[in-house]
Design an enzyme around this catalytic site. Sequence first.
Site, short mmCIF file in Angstrom:
data_model
loop_
_atom_site.label_atom_id
_atom_site.label_comp_id
_atom_site.label_asym_id
_atom_site.label_seq_id
_atom_site.Cartn_x
_atom_site.Cartn_y
_atom_site.Cartn_z
N ASP A 169 9.38 -31.38 -36.88
CA ASP A 169 8.57 -31.22 -35.55
C ASP A 169 7.52 -32.16 -35.26
OD1 ASP A 169 7.21 -30.25 -33.19
OD2 ASP A 169 8.99 -29.07 -33.08
N ASN A 221 14.90 -21.16 -28.72
CA ASN A 221 14.23 -21.03 -27.14
C ASN A 221 15.56 -21.15 -26.13
OD1 ASN A 221 11.55 -20.40 -28.16
ND2 ASN A 221 11.57 -22.80 -27.93
N GLN A 244 12.27 -23.23 -23.48
CA GLN A 244 12.92 -24.33 -23.85
C GLN A 244 12.28 -25.57 -23.25
OE1 GLN A 244 17.20 -24.03 -23.68
NE2 GLN A 244 17.59 -26.07 -24.66
N VAL A 297 13.34 -29.07 -24.37
CA VAL A 297 14.47 -30.10 -24.68
C VAL A 297 15.77 -29.30 -24.24
CG1 VAL A 297 15.50 -31.91 -26.07
CG2 VAL A 297 12.93 -31.34 -25.89
N HIS A 348 18.61 -26.46 -30.12
CA HIS A 348 17.79 -26.56 -31.47
C HIS A 348 17.33 -25.29 -31.89
CE1 HIS A 348 15.01 -27.30 -28.15
NE2 HIS A 348 14.05 -27.07 -29.04
N HIS A 351 14.18 -23.87 -34.58
CA HIS A 351 13.05 -24.19 -35.12
C HIS A 351 12.98 -23.11 -36.46
CE1 HIS A 351 10.97 -25.73 -31.44
NE2 HIS A 351 11.88 -25.05 -30.68
#
Length: 116
Positions: free
Chosen positions: A33, A89, A96, A98, A102, A104
């Site tokens: 990230d 998220n 969220q 994006v 995904h 994390h």
Amino acid sequence: MSQPTETIFSKIINRQIPANIVYEDDLSLAFRDITPQAPVHILVIPKQPIPMLAEATAQDQALLGHLLLVAAKIAKDEGLDRGFRVVINNGDHGGQTVFHLHLHILGGRAMQWPPG
């Protein structure tokens, strides 16, 4: 299901934007990230665009399981033996930003609860 749109993550997958990639296979890509929230903060994304977890379908079951196994492998490779957190998220209220699913991976320090 919403129509997939181009995101920063699709641009990373297509190598249009550079990223510090730590893992890649036919189904997924993982990279550090750029604004880490822990000493280790890696994102795992599917190459197949799914906007958010709530829009995944039964056909995505194997892919979702694959992403979790990839997260566990990366955590082991990163030496997160004392523990780590995996966060997904979902939607605006879930944090969220994006809209390409995904995970994390957060580690390298003790996590707090509740998270937010």
